[in-house]
Design an enzyme around this catalytic site. Structure first.
Site, PDB file in Angstrom:
ATOM      1  N   ARG A   1      92.829 -31.322 123.345  1.00  0.00           N
ATOM      2  CA  ARG A   1      93.518 -31.160 122.268  1.00  0.00           C
ATOM      3  C   ARG A   1      92.529 -31.246 121.098  1.00  0.00           C
ATOM      4  NH1 ARG A   1      95.366 -29.366 125.893  1.00  0.00           N
ATOM      5  NH2 ARG A   1      97.782 -29.567 126.521  1.00  0.00           N
TER       6      ARG A   1
ATOM      7  N   GLU B   1      99.165 -36.339 118.250  1.00  0.00           N
ATOM      8  CA  GLU B   1      98.703 -35.062 118.292  1.00  0.00           C
ATOM      9  C   GLU B   1      98.902 -34.401 117.105  1.00  0.00           C
ATOM     10  OE1 GLU B   1      99.798 -31.273 121.308  1.00  0.00           O
ATOM     11  OE2 GLU B   1      99.185 -33.118 122.283  1.00  0.00           O
TER      12      GLU B   1
ATOM     13  N   SER C   1     104.515 -31.115 121.166  1.00  0.00           N
ATOM     14  CA  SER C   1     104.111 -32.337 121.481  1.00  0.00           C
ATOM     15  C   SER C   1     103.867 -33.071 120.415  1.00  0.00           C
ATOM     16  CB  SER C   1     103.192 -32.438 122.725  1.00  0.00           C
ATOM     17  OG  SER C   1     103.610 -32.024 123.780  1.00  0.00           O
TER      18      SER C   1
END
Length: 302
Positions: free
Chosen positions: A174, A294, A224
């Protein structure tokens, strides 16, 4: 700022809005006003906009479709540039795909699956734009953007434009170099492969159905919230900490998937940040695991 707005209008770069509520431009439906929002009508006018902002020494922030983003309740001073559907060109040459940063990732994955091109099946249910996906190295189902990206065209706030090869993007979980050096992906070249059309379409449909069943799309959300603190899974840790359904103001830990925070009505950025802090504290208290977000947090502090 009045002079800058006048110059942008004279240059005819696209839509220009003052004090535009950014909640209207994020999937969470949260965010205060942008002092100025510019939606360039194409890539040429994006470059022109950035050049004018550099000349006037004005802070700039660039957003795509607004997923994976939490904008503060106070909003953003300076200029926000939104890369929208106007930068969504698509060119398919055999197994190579060249696409504008504003193109919907879900739409791209679906279209290419119908052409029998394999490699983007994992992205069938990932919200957001191509540019945002490159920026975050978006992924799912044991694959991600780093597996298929050949090159990315990147623009910097100082106006510099660079093409980066895959190995220059510093991809990891990520993460890409663009998060470190504030580069903006405006175009991507993906290297896919020919496959069996029916198998590819079936795979992408299976992934879409899985996301529908296991993730909350009935309320506004950003995707997320936490990175998986490998080898653990963020959602499982949050659930085992007993936090499913936990609410702060209008922000709630989803009862479907605990790594999603949903806006159940009138949620503010402060609500979400309060909930994030509570999750971090509870997970650490129970498992001694540090949770890292995130989602990107931007804007003026409240």
């Amino acid at each position: 700022m009045d002079q800058l707005i006048k110059e942008l209008q004279q240059a005819n770069v696209g839509q220009i809005k003052e004090n535009e509520l950014l909640a209207n431009h994020t999937t969470w439906k949260i965010g205060g006003p942008a002092e100025v929002l510019v939606i360039p009508k194409d890539e040429t006018n994006l470059a022109k906009t950035i050049s004018l902002l550099k000349k006037n020494n004005v802070p700039v922030f660039i957003v795509g479709r607004g997923s994976n983003l939490l904008i503060s309740d106070k909003g953003i001073r300076g200029v926000v540039i939104k890369i929208s559907d106007s930068i969504d060109h698509l060119e398919v040459n055999g197994e190579e795909v060249r696409v504008g940063a504003g193109f919907s990732l879900i739409k791209l994955a679906t279209m290419l699956s119908k052409k029998g091109l394999s490699g983007l099946e994992f992205a069938g249910g990932i919200p957001g734009s191509v540019g945002g996906a490159v920026f975050m190295n978006a992924g799912a189902h044991k694959s991600d953007i780093s597996k298929i990206l050949k090159k990315a065209k990147v623009v910097y706030p100082n106006g510099k434009q660079v093409w980066y090869n895959n190995d220059e993007m510093d991809f990891s979980y990520r993460t890409s170099r663009l998060q470190k050096d504030q580069g903006i992906c405006v175009e991507a070249i993906f290297q896919l492969r020919n496959g069996n059309r029916e198998d590819i379409v079936a795979e992408i449909q299976k992934n879409k159905e899985y996301r529908k069943k296991t993730q909350p799309w009935d309320f506004p959300c950003c995707g997320s919230v936490f990175r998986n603190p490998l080898p653990h899974h963020a959602g499982k840790l949050i659930e085992e900490a007993g936090l499913k359904g936990y609410t702060v103001g209008g922000a709630q830990v989803s009862t479907i998937h605990a790594n999603f925070i949903v806006n159940i009505g009138g949620a503010t950025a402060s609500d979400v940040l309060g909930l994030i802090d509570h999750i971090k504290a509870e997970v650490y208290k129970k498992f001694q695991v540090q949770m890292e977000t995130e989602v990107e947090l931007i804007g003026e502090k409240s």
